[in-house]
Write a protein that holds these residues in place. Structure first.
Motif, PDB file in Angstrom:
ATOM      1  N   ALA A 126      10.804  -1.371  -6.693  1.00 43.40           N
ATOM      2  CA  ALA A 126      11.071  -1.384  -5.252  1.00 43.40           C
ATOM      3  C   ALA A 126      12.037  -0.271  -4.859  1.00 43.40           C
ATOM      4  CB  ALA A 126      11.622  -2.740  -4.833  1.00 43.40           C
ATOM      5  N   ARG A 127      13.087  -0.080  -5.642  1.00 45.60           N
ATOM      6  CA  ARG A 127      14.063   0.965  -5.311  1.00 45.60           C
ATOM      7  C   ARG A 127      13.431   2.355  -5.364  1.00 45.60           C
ATOM      8  NH1 ARG A 127      19.023   2.820  -4.564  1.00 45.60           N
ATOM      9  NH2 ARG A 127      19.730   4.616  -5.756  1.00 45.60           N
ATOM     10  N   VAL A 128      12.669   2.620  -6.399  1.00 45.36           N
ATOM     11  CA  VAL A 128      12.036   3.932  -6.518  1.00 45.36           C
ATOM     12  C   VAL A 128      11.099   4.168  -5.347  1.00 45.36           C
ATOM     13  CG1 VAL A 128      10.389   5.297  -7.865  1.00 45.36           C
ATOM     14  CG2 VAL A 128      12.277   4.146  -9.019  1.00 45.36           C
ATOM     15  N   CYS A 129      10.292   3.184  -5.012  1.00 50.02           N
ATOM     16  CA  CYS A 129       9.319   3.342  -3.919  1.00 50.02           C
ATOM     17  C   CYS A 129       9.984   3.359  -2.545  1.00 50.02           C
ATOM     18  CB  CYS A 129       8.267   2.236  -3.984  1.00 50.02           C
ATOM     19  SG  CYS A 129       7.175   2.391  -5.414  1.00 50.02           S
ATOM     20  N   ASP A 130      11.027   2.574  -2.360  1.00 48.91           N
ATOM     21  CA  ASP A 130      11.680   2.509  -1.055  1.00 48.91           C
ATOM     22  C   ASP A 130      12.542   3.728  -0.761  1.00 48.91           C
ATOM     23  OD1 ASP A 130      10.529   0.089  -0.490  1.00 48.91           O
ATOM     24  OD2 ASP A 130      12.295  -1.101  -0.971  1.00 48.91           O
ATOM     25  N   THR A 131      13.254   4.200  -1.766  1.00 51.54           N
ATOM     26  CA  THR A 131      14.186   5.295  -1.509  1.00 51.54           C
ATOM     27  C   THR A 131      13.606   6.663  -1.800  1.00 51.54           C
ATOM     28  OG1 THR A 131      15.109   5.216  -3.747  1.00 51.54           O
ATOM     29  CG2 THR A 131      16.163   3.822  -2.077  1.00 51.54           C
ATOM     30  N   GLU A 150       0.826  -1.209   0.000  1.00 52.13           N
ATOM     31  CA  GLU A 150       0.000   0.000   0.000  1.00 52.13           C
ATOM     32  C   GLU A 150       0.860   1.259   0.000  1.00 52.13           C
ATOM     33  OE1 GLU A 150      -3.987   1.854   2.084  1.00 52.13           O
ATOM     34  OE2 GLU A 150      -2.976   0.185   3.062  1.00 52.13           O
ATOM     35  N   ARG A 151       1.954   1.261   0.724  1.00 52.64           N
ATOM     36  CA  ARG A 151       2.820   2.431   0.771  1.00 52.64           C
ATOM     37  C   ARG A 151       3.431   2.730  -0.600  1.00 52.64           C
ATOM     38  NH1 ARG A 151       6.324  -1.379   1.421  1.00 52.64           N
ATOM     39  NH2 ARG A 151       8.453  -1.416   2.023  1.00 52.64           N
ATOM     40  N   ASP A 152       3.700   1.693  -1.387  1.00 48.18           N
ATOM     41  CA  ASP A 152       4.228   1.880  -2.746  1.00 48.18           C
ATOM     42  C   ASP A 152       3.174   2.520  -3.645  1.00 48.18           C
ATOM     43  OD1 ASP A 152       6.453   0.596  -1.770  1.00 48.18           O
ATOM     44  OD2 ASP A 152       6.071  -1.285  -2.827  1.00 48.18           O
ATOM     45  N   ILE A 153       1.953   2.057  -3.528  1.00 49.94           N
ATOM     46  CA  ILE A 153       0.852   2.635  -4.316  1.00 49.94           C
ATOM     47  C   ILE A 153       0.671   4.099  -3.944  1.00 49.94           C
ATOM     48  CG2 ILE A 153      -1.639   2.575  -4.732  1.00 49.94           C
ATOM     49  CD1 ILE A 153      -1.479  -0.481  -4.322  1.00 49.94           C
ATOM     50  N   ASP A 154       0.664   4.375  -2.637  1.00 48.55           N
ATOM     51  CA  ASP A 154       0.499   5.752  -2.185  1.00 48.55           C
ATOM     52  C   ASP A 154       1.606   6.642  -2.755  1.00 48.55           C
ATOM     53  OD1 ASP A 154      -1.749   5.063  -0.718  1.00 48.55           O
ATOM     54  OD2 ASP A 154      -0.641   4.865   1.179  1.00 48.55           O
TER      55      ASP A 154
END
Length: 117
Positions: A92-97, A59-63
């Motif tokens: 994952a990298r784009v959303c995490d960092t 969900e955090r990635d979508i947000d």
């Protein structure tokens, strides 16, 4: 859970709209320019397929991705730096960092009506 599904559907619609806009822009080019963009077009199609049919989102990635006017371009540009990378790792990298947030326009401020939905 319904909220998560609604967000995911919203992201899929945005990606599909971004792709439709991209296709429309490419189709306005002359034949040689389209031919010269073959690698880019292939990368865009690969990312669209991955983001809409394969990737499992938190969900955090979508947000995070929904903050952007064009989340498709965000991922495509990062993927084109190294097309041998796994798309899962790119997303994952784009959303995490959040390392792309300064380079791409965010969506306009959310209206109160959209918050209720």
């Amino acid at each position: 859970m319904d909220r998560m599904i609604d967000k995911q559907e919203k992201l899929m619609r945005r990606i599909e709209r971004n792709f439709a806009d991209y296709k429309a822009a490419v189709l306005k080019l002359d034949k040689q320019s389209i031919f010269d963009k073959a690698a880019e077009i292939a990368a865009v199609k690969r990312v669209v397929h991955y983001m809409t049919d394969i990737h499992g989102y938190y969900e955090r990635d979508i947000d995070y991705l929904l903050k952007f006017q064009n989340p498709l371009k965000l991922i495509v540009d990062r993927y084109q730096v190294n097309t041998r990378a796994y798309l899962h790792d790119v997303v994952a990298r784009v959303c995490d960092t959040h390392d792309m947030s300064g380079e791409y326009p965010f969506r306009p401020t959310i209206r109160a009506k959209e918050l209720v939905r």
